[in-house]
Every structure is written in structure tokens, then in C-alpha cells.
Write an enzyme that holds these catalytic residues in place. Structure first.
Site, PDB file in Angstrom:
ATOM      1  N   ASN A  32       0.831  -1.214   0.000  1.00 49.69           N
ATOM      2  CA  ASN A  32       0.000   0.000   0.000  1.00 49.69           C
ATOM      3  C   ASN A  32       0.864   1.263   0.000  1.00 49.69           C
ATOM      4  O   ASN A  32       0.349   2.353   0.178  1.00 49.69           O
ATOM      5  CB  ASN A  32      -0.961   0.004   1.201  1.00 49.69           C
TER       6      ASN A  32
ATOM      7  N   ASP B 103      -4.144  -2.518   0.731  1.00 47.87           N
ATOM      8  CA  ASP B 103      -3.769  -2.604   2.140  1.00 47.87           C
ATOM      9  C   ASP B 103      -4.032  -4.039   2.606  1.00 47.87           C
ATOM     10  O   ASP B 103      -5.125  -4.571   2.392  1.00 47.87           O
ATOM     11  CB  ASP B 103      -4.638  -1.615   2.939  1.00 47.87           C
ATOM     12  N   LEU B 104      -3.050  -4.619   3.242  1.00 49.18           N
ATOM     13  CA  LEU B 104      -3.191  -6.006   3.694  1.00 49.18           C
ATOM     14  C   LEU B 104      -4.280  -6.146   4.763  1.00 49.18           C
ATOM     15  O   LEU B 104      -4.781  -7.245   5.019  1.00 49.18           O
ATOM     16  CB  LEU B 104      -1.836  -6.481   4.239  1.00 49.18           C
TER      17      LEU B 104
ATOM     18  N   LYS C 138       8.127  -0.641  10.721  1.00 54.63           N
ATOM     19  CA  LYS C 138       9.377  -1.180  11.271  1.00 54.63           C
ATOM     20  C   LYS C 138      10.232  -0.214  12.092  1.00 54.63           C
ATOM     21  O   LYS C 138      11.348  -0.562  12.463  1.00 54.63           O
ATOM     22  CB  LYS C 138      10.229  -1.712  10.119  1.00 54.63           C
TER      23      LYS C 138
ATOM     24  N   SER D 136      12.881 -10.506  13.229  1.00 52.94           N
ATOM     25  CA  SER D 136      14.028  -9.629  13.447  1.00 52.94           C
ATOM     26  C   SER D 136      14.846 -10.104  14.645  1.00 52.94           C
ATOM     27  O   SER D 136      14.300 -10.672  15.598  1.00 52.94           O
ATOM     28  CB  SER D 136      13.500  -8.221  13.732  1.00 52.94           C
ATOM     29  N   ALA D 137      16.122  -9.805  14.604  1.00 50.69           N
ATOM     30  CA  ALA D 137      16.993 -10.103  15.741  1.00 50.69           C
ATOM     31  C   ALA D 137      16.570  -9.316  16.977  1.00 50.69           C
ATOM     32  O   ALA D 137      17.013  -9.610  18.086  1.00 50.69           O
ATOM     33  CB  ALA D 137      18.434  -9.761  15.393  1.00 50.69           C
TER      34      ALA D 137
ATOM     35  N   TYR E 128       7.421  -2.406  18.538  1.00 57.89           N
ATOM     36  CA  TYR E 128       7.771  -3.031  17.256  1.00 57.89           C
ATOM     37  C   TYR E 128       8.255  -4.467  17.477  1.00 57.89           C
ATOM     38  O   TYR E 128       7.787  -5.407  16.843  1.00 57.89           O
ATOM     39  CB  TYR E 128       8.852  -2.205  16.545  1.00 57.89           C
TER      40      TYR E 128
ATOM     41  N   LYS F 181       6.732  -8.473  16.436  1.00 54.44           N
ATOM     42  CA  LYS F 181       7.448  -9.595  15.797  1.00 54.44           C
ATOM     43  C   LYS F 181       7.333 -10.855  16.656  1.00 54.44           C
ATOM     44  O   LYS F 181       7.065 -11.939  16.158  1.00 54.44           O
ATOM     45  CB  LYS F 181       8.924  -9.239  15.585  1.00 54.44           C
TER      46      LYS F 181
ATOM     47  N   TYR G  98      16.132 -11.481  10.820  1.00 58.95           N
ATOM     48  CA  TYR G  98      17.194 -10.726  10.146  1.00 58.95           C
ATOM     49  C   TYR G  98      18.055 -10.013  11.171  1.00 58.95           C
ATOM     50  O   TYR G  98      17.540  -9.441  12.131  1.00 58.95           O
ATOM     51  CB  TYR G  98      16.634  -9.631   9.235  1.00 58.95           C
TER      52      TYR G  98
ATOM     53  N   ASN H 213      17.128   6.607  10.913  1.00 60.87           N
ATOM     54  CA  ASN H 213      17.400   6.161  12.289  1.00 60.87           C
ATOM     55  C   ASN H 213      18.581   5.210  12.315  1.00 60.87           C
ATOM     56  O   ASN H 213      19.233   5.061  13.333  1.00 60.87           O
ATOM     57  CB  ASN H 213      16.190   5.371  12.837  1.00 60.87           C
TER      58      ASN H 213
ATOM     59  N   ASP I 145      19.609   0.595  23.196  1.00 63.27           N
ATOM     60  CA  ASP I 145      20.621  -0.067  22.362  1.00 63.27           C
ATOM     61  C   ASP I 145      21.362  -1.149  23.139  1.00 63.27           C
ATOM     62  O   ASP I 145      21.647  -0.974  24.324  1.00 63.27           O
ATOM     63  CB  ASP I 145      21.664   0.956  21.869  1.00 63.27           C
TER      64      ASP I 145
END
Ligand code: NAD
Ligand code: UD1
Length: 358
Positions: free
Chosen positions: A32, A58-59, A84, A124-125, A148, A152, A176, A197, A294
Site C-alpha cells: 500500500n 492494504d493487507l 518497522k 528480526s533479531a 515493534y 514480531k 534478520y 534512524n 541499544d
């Protein structure tokens, strides 16, 4: 028989579309454009010389998704679509939960209805939270630290439950590490909205003169030079990992999780030097406070993907930087092709959410 790619206009999706088309797959792409541009569809066709069906849907819209399944003979899905940005997810948790989770539920319900049970999912990692042992293997403890990451983790659990309920599913969950770089043609690459970012697009924009200097987030970590260490992986290697997962899904059922990383960690200062080498440009930087949330170090144990999928990341850090720089110089404003750099340190300021009417 075609492969449906949700989020196929995005950074990783577009590179995966190219590799699928180059390998001879028929693909159908749905996006989308909430975080991508229509131009990318044209570029995929230019690179590959192949055409494919694209749905600007749009999903979250179940009716439109059903239309895709009624009009095409879909055999498997690679599901990239999702929001994301970690910081944005903290400010807008409901939008993140709604978009990422509800769209996955709509997708899985539709897959069930049309008896399509092969799925590759982008995780994601980030689901490893604050890892304690390195390299990080798939059986490490999981803990998401922001909305976020929680989307996941929740989707991973939903997919595990789905398989428990119906053993005909073949699901690959791909975690990933840090995808960077661009296609070797310089035609497609990462096109962040506003100020990036993430490290690599930020460095690239400093090198080209759009941003003044890099802020290095902390140099007091217990790492080789005090700056954060990550497992950077070339986006084309990552894309190829999806093809290997898809192949595995065609002959074996179950739900499996794979790390897609190189197994090597590079510090922020090492990335600056590698990019300076690749671009011939000096990257001015200053050290600032560390970024909240972080981790000091994050790199993968990628052996399971090698053993089960026959996949290994082949491209090194130099090629990642050379390709990122080629993409940046050929497309200083990403896919917005008609813009010029008007002044040094000019920053595009459209607010992603306003632009997309959230
Ligand atoms: P991206 O934003 O470039 O691509 C995602 C695509 O999904 C975009 O084109 C966006 O327009 C589309 N999309 C989002 N919501 C949608 C919806 N409801 N309907 C239809 N399309 C929708 O992101 P990317 O970097 O290519 O990442 C792809 C996937 O991989 C995402 O799920 C992301 O969370 C995950 N991931 C990315 C990274 C990374 O560093 N890039 C790391 C780990 C995991
Ligand atoms: C980010 C996401 C993570 C996602 C991952 C993969 C955050 C908080 N986390 O993690 O959820 O899975 O990308 O894409 O956004 N750095 C600087 N200056 C900058 C930008 C980054 O010094 O301007 C440093 C960071 O502190 C880190 C390294 O560079 O040490 C990499 O940062 P980044 O590219 O944002 O990736 P991650 O932090 O791994």
C-alpha cells in the site's frame, strides 16, 4: 503458480522480488506504499526485464486480499509487509499492533481459506532483546523491548500456534540481523523517510552532504573500540535467504526459525572506516550519549540456516558499503527522482504519518 510478496515494494521485499524473478519465479506483489514508492515497481521491472502483477492494496483489507487469491494461483507467500521503526512504535503503539498483527491475522485467515499453507515471515533479531551469549543462536531467550519488537514476537507465537492447529503448514520465520547495502545496479536500495534512524543510511547521507555529521551513540561499551557492534548483512544475501526458505517450504512441513546474519560483528567506527574507503569521502562524526534501548553487541550464529537451507551470506562489508554508496550517489533523494539537493544539510521534512494520513 505464483508467489505472493506482501510489502514487496519495500527495501528487503524489492530486492527479494528481483532475485525471485531472476530465478524464474512468477510473482504477485501487494503493497500500500505506506513506507515505499511506486517507482520501485518500475525499477524491479527494469533490472529484471520481467513484468509481474502488482496490487496497490492494504493487507488489512480482507476483501481486496481475497481478490488477489481469486485472480491468481498463489502457492506460497513471503510476508514482508509491516511498520518497522522502533522509535515510532513507542510513540504509536496502537498503529504498530494494529497494522503488523491484524494484517498478519487477515493474511493467515485468507491463506487458510484458499488452502495455501507455505509462508515465509520477516522477523528480526530484535526478538533477542538484551542477548547474553554470542553468537546468538535461535534457541536463545526471547524478549522484546519495544512495541515493534513485541509485534514480531507475537506474530512468531501466532505462527507457532497455527502450525500446532494444522500440521499442513510450512512456515519459515527468518530473524534478520542488520540488512544494509543495495542492489549492484544502484537502481534499488534503502529509501528512509526523513532523517534515517539506522547507521548505514545515516552515514551515506553524511557522505553525500545531506547531513552534516554522524552522531556515534556511545563509545563506552565493552567492545573492541567502545562503540556498538552489529552483524551487518548485504540485502541481496538476505533476499537469497528467502529463496532458500521457500524451497525448503515446498518439500517439508513444520515451523522453523532461522537467523539470517553473517556471524561477524563490526563496530560503528569500523563501519565509518569501511564507508570512507568505499566512497572516498570523509565521514565527520562526534561521540554522543548512547541511544536508550541499544545493546552493546549483536551478532548471529547463522549455522542453522547453512545446515538446513544451504544458505550462507557471501558478500563482505566492503561490497555492502560500495553498493550502498552507488545507490546513494545515483539516487540522492531515493525514489523521489525529480528533487535536487538545494543546500548542504537539507533534510526532507515530510512527516511519514501525516503524509500517510494516520
Ligand atoms: P520497508 O518499510 O521498506 O518495507 C515494508 C513494506 O510493507 C513497505 O513497502 C510498506 O509500504 C508495506 N506495508 C506496510 N504495511 C502494509 C499494509 N498494511 N498493507 C500493505 N503493505 C504494507 O521495510 P523493510 O526494511 O523492507 O522490512 C521488511 C520486513 O522485514 C518488515 O516486516 C520489517 O519489520 C522486517 N525487518 C526489517 C529489518 C530492517 O532492518 N530493514 C530488520 C529486521 C526485520
Ligand atoms: C535497529 C533497530 C532494531 C532492528 C535493527 C535492524 C533501534 C533501536 N533498533 O537496531 O530493532 O532490528 O535496527 O535493522 O532502532 N548508531 C550510531 N549512530 C546513528 C545510528 C546508529 O552510532 O546515527 C549505532 C547504534 O548505536 C548501533 C549501530 O550504530 O550500535 C547500528 O544501529 P542501527 O543501524 O540503528 O541498528 P540496530 O541498533 O542494530
Amino acid at each position: 503458480m505464483a508467489i505472493l510478496i506482501t510489502g514487496g515494494a519495500g527495501y528487503i521485499g524489492s530486492h527479494t522480488c528481483v532475485e525471485l524473478l531472476n530465478t524464474g519465479y512468477e510473482i504477485v506483489v501487494l503493497d500500500n506504499f505506506i513506507n515505499s514508492k511506486p517507482e520501485v515497481i518500475k525499477r524491479i521491472t527494469e533490472i529484471t526485464g520481467c513484468t509481474f502483477k502488482f496490487y496497490n492494496h492494504d493487507l488489512l483489507d480482507k476483501k481486496s486480499l481475497e481478490q488477489v487469491f481469486l485472480e491468481n494461483d498463489i502457492e506460497a507467500v513471503i510476508h514482508f509487509a509491516g511498520l518497522k521503526a522502533v522509535g515510532e512504535s513507542v510513540d504509536l503503539p496502537l498503529q504498530y499492533y494494529y497494522n503488523n498483527i491484524t494484517s498478519t491475522l487477515v493474511l493467515c485467515e485468507t491463506l487458510q481459506k484458499y488452502d495455501v499453507k507455505k509462508l515465509v515471515f520477516s522477523s528480526s533479531a530484535t526478538v533477542y532483546g538484551l542477548p547474553e551469549r554470542f553468537p546468538i543462536s535461535e534457541d536463545s531467550p526471547l524478549r522484546a523491548l519495544n512495541p515493534y519488537g513485541r509485534t514480531k514476537l507475537m506474530i512468531e507465537e501466532i505462527l507457532q500456534d497455527l502450525y500446532v492447529s494444522d500440521k499442513n503448514w510450512s512456515i519459515s520465520i527468518l530473524r534478520y540481523f542488520n540488512p544494509i547495502g543495495a542492489h549492484g545496479s544502484g537502481q534499488i536500495g534503502e529509501d528512509p523517510n526523513g532523517v534515517p534512524n539506522n547507521l548505514m543510511p545515516y552515514i551515506a547521507q553524511v557522505a553525500i552532504g545531506k547531513l552534516k555529521e554522524l552522531n556515534v551513540f556511545g563509545n563506552q561499551y565493552a567492545t573492541k573500540d567502545g562503540t556498538g557492534v552489529r552483524d551487518y548483512i548485504h540485502v541481496v544475501d538476505l533476499a537469497l535467504g528467502h529463496l532458500r526458505a521457500l524451497e525448503k517450504n515446498t518439500y517439508s512441513k513444520g515451523v522453523e526459525v532461522y537467523n539470517l546474519g553473517t556471524g561477524k560483528g563490526y563496530s560503528v567506527l569500523e563501519m565509518i572506516s569501511a564507508f570512507e574507503e568505499a566512497s572516498g569521502k570523509k565521514i565527520p562524526y562526534k561521540v554522543v550519549d548512547s541511544r536508550p534501548g541499544d545493546v552493546a553487541v549483536c551478532y548471529a550464529d547463522p549455522l542453522k540456516a547453512e545446515k538446513d537451507l544451504g544458505w550462507i551470506a557471501k558478500k563482505g562489508i566492503d561490497e555492502m558499503c560500495v553498493d550502498a554508496w552507488r545507490w546513494q550517489t545515483k539516487n540522492p533523494y531515493g525514489y523521489e527522482i525529480n528533487q535536487e539537493i538545494k543546500s548542504p544539510y537539507f533534510i526532507k521534512s515530510e512527516d511519514f504519518l501525516i503524509r500517510n494520513k494516520y
